[in-house]
Design an enzyme around this catalytic site. Sequence first.
Site, PDB file in Angstrom:
ATOM      1  N   TYR A 127      35.871  37.198 -10.866  1.00 18.11           N
ATOM      2  CA  TYR A 127      36.992  37.501 -11.350  1.00 18.11           C
ATOM      3  C   TYR A 127      38.133  38.819 -11.856  1.00 18.11           C
ATOM      4  O   TYR A 127      38.876  38.863 -12.263  1.00 18.11           O
ATOM      5  CB  TYR A 127      37.143  36.860 -12.603  1.00 18.11           C
ATOM      6  CG  TYR A 127      37.480  35.142 -12.708  1.00 18.11           C
ATOM      7  CD1 TYR A 127      36.429  35.245 -12.778  1.00 18.11           C
ATOM      8  CD2 TYR A 127      38.098  35.042 -14.294  1.00 18.11           C
ATOM      9  CE1 TYR A 127      35.757  33.728 -13.041  1.00 18.11           C
ATOM     10  CE2 TYR A 127      37.966  33.901 -13.459  1.00 18.11           C
ATOM     11  CZ  TYR A 127      37.335  33.031 -13.180  1.00 18.11           C
ATOM     12  OH  TYR A 127      36.657  31.220 -13.188  1.00 18.11           O
ATOM     13  N   LYS A 174      21.943  33.197 -10.757  1.00 16.39           N
ATOM     14  CA  LYS A 174      21.904  32.752  -9.599  1.00 16.39           C
ATOM     15  C   LYS A 174      21.093  33.818  -8.875  1.00 16.39           C
ATOM     16  O   LYS A 174      21.445  34.530  -8.060  1.00 16.39           O
ATOM     17  CB  LYS A 174      23.488  32.748  -8.515  1.00 16.39           C
ATOM     18  CG  LYS A 174      22.378  32.100  -7.523  1.00 16.39           C
ATOM     19  CD  LYS A 174      22.141  30.162  -8.076  1.00 16.39           C
ATOM     20  CE  LYS A 174      22.216  29.585  -6.083  1.00 16.39           C
ATOM     21  NZ  LYS A 174      21.420  28.141  -6.473  1.00 16.39           N
ATOM     22  N   ASP A 208      21.635  26.550 -10.996  1.00 15.43           N
ATOM     23  CA  ASP A 208      22.372  24.844 -10.288  1.00 15.43           C
ATOM     24  C   ASP A 208      21.445  24.366 -11.666  1.00 15.43           C
ATOM     25  O   ASP A 208      21.793  22.608 -11.918  1.00 15.43           O
ATOM     26  CB  ASP A 208      22.586  24.901  -8.751  1.00 15.43           C
ATOM     27  CG  ASP A 208      20.871  25.178  -8.957  1.00 15.43           C
ATOM     28  OD1 ASP A 208      20.902  27.000  -9.377  1.00 15.43           O
ATOM     29  OD2 ASP A 208      20.127  25.803  -7.432  1.00 15.43           O
ATOM     30  N   ASP A 232      32.772  30.000 -17.193  1.00 14.35           N
ATOM     31  CA  ASP A 232      34.101  28.838 -16.975  1.00 14.35           C
ATOM     32  C   ASP A 232      33.686  27.855 -16.824  1.00 14.35           C
ATOM     33  O   ASP A 232      33.559  27.081 -17.088  1.00 14.35           O
ATOM     34  CB  ASP A 232      35.024  29.610 -15.707  1.00 14.35           C
ATOM     35  CG  ASP A 232      36.331  29.431 -16.203  1.00 14.35           C
ATOM     36  OD1 ASP A 232      36.600  28.918 -17.177  1.00 14.35           O
ATOM     37  OD2 ASP A 232      36.783  29.237 -14.529  1.00 14.35           O
TER      38      ASP A 232
END
Length: 353
Positions: A127, A174, A208, A232
């Site tokens: 972002y 991740k 995930d 988000d």
Amino acid sequence: MAGMTHRVTLIPGDGIGPELAEATRRVLDASGVGFEWEVVDAGEAVIAEYGTPLPEHVLASIRKNRVALKGPITTPIGEGFRSVNVTLRQALNLYANVRPARSMAGLESRYENVDLVIVRENTEDLYAGIEHRVGRDAAESIKIITREASERIARYAFDYAVANGRRKVTAVHKANIMKLSDGLFLECCRAVAAEYEGRVAFEDRIVDNMCMQLVQKPEQYDVLVAPNLYGDIISDLAAGLVGGLGVAPGANIGTDAAVFEPVHGSAPKYAGLNRANPTALILSGVLMLRHLGEIEAAERVEDALRTVIAEGRTVTYDLGGTAGTSEFAEAIVARLEAAPGRTGGSRRPAASA
Ligand code: NAD
């Protein structure tokens, strides 16, 4: 402080924002807490007048009042001006985005007993808005992760857990693929977790796997802390676990100001139809009441809202009803007025927002 009149910046937003803001203002005013609303507009509609979707006087109003309630604001997709919502969070350094997702009686959902709080880093990651085209057929977006912002958000999550009697913080990342950026985020979470050892449990999940776990066994999770983008996405997923975007509130907290807004966007297809659910903005108002130290009023508003939802007679389409936005709000107002409480309450730390 409880018992005083609170001056609050109100940004109605666009799309369904203005009708939700009106409904929420009715409910909060009926709580007996004194509000002086300073209404300012942002978004596409003000560009012609001010040359920007986020005029300086809007930021100045929030800086002065230190608290704002905000409806959603439309962002053009793939082109046009930068998101007002993201710019606002960055300009005011609202570094923590706190998004609770809790099951409610009367809400159609596949799950019971979900009680999650997503603490999303709000200032950096993808972002940061650093993007460029590489020739005609490629583009790059730069992901920024810093030690300062990662430690700050991890500390916020642990402080929130302590202040609110929560048992566990789960870091979402991740780092198996983005070993440097997400690796640094995880390293910072681990370092901060060590300071809280024995008080708050800590674990981490790859994003995930986190998504699958939340769908299969959400009751096993408590506070989740994540970089901006995963935070988000996971907060929309969490909203889906407890009845949808119409009921998911949020708080953007900084050291000098706090802006309360729903997770959902401006849902343009429902704009002006008196159909959208005001719950998410009203619950954002409840978070704001707590932040202002109006704990007793916050509980009364939340109780009235939960009762109206549990009764199921005067709720919007997304909750299986036929009521409009304003009728839903009036039903909550009627409940508040039928059982008026004393105004005021005790102060809780800002971390409880
Ligand atoms: P959205 O959240 O506006 O709407 C998605 C769908 O969710 C809607 O079509 C509707 O079915 C449902 N929904 C959302 N809010 C609801 C409510 N209060 N009551 C009942 N149903 C509701 O998401 P989108 O369509 O992806 O985005 C629309 C615009 O909003 C975009 O311009 C986006 O950039 C913007 N947006 C703004 C914010 C913000 O202001 N913080 C957040 C997210 C999206």
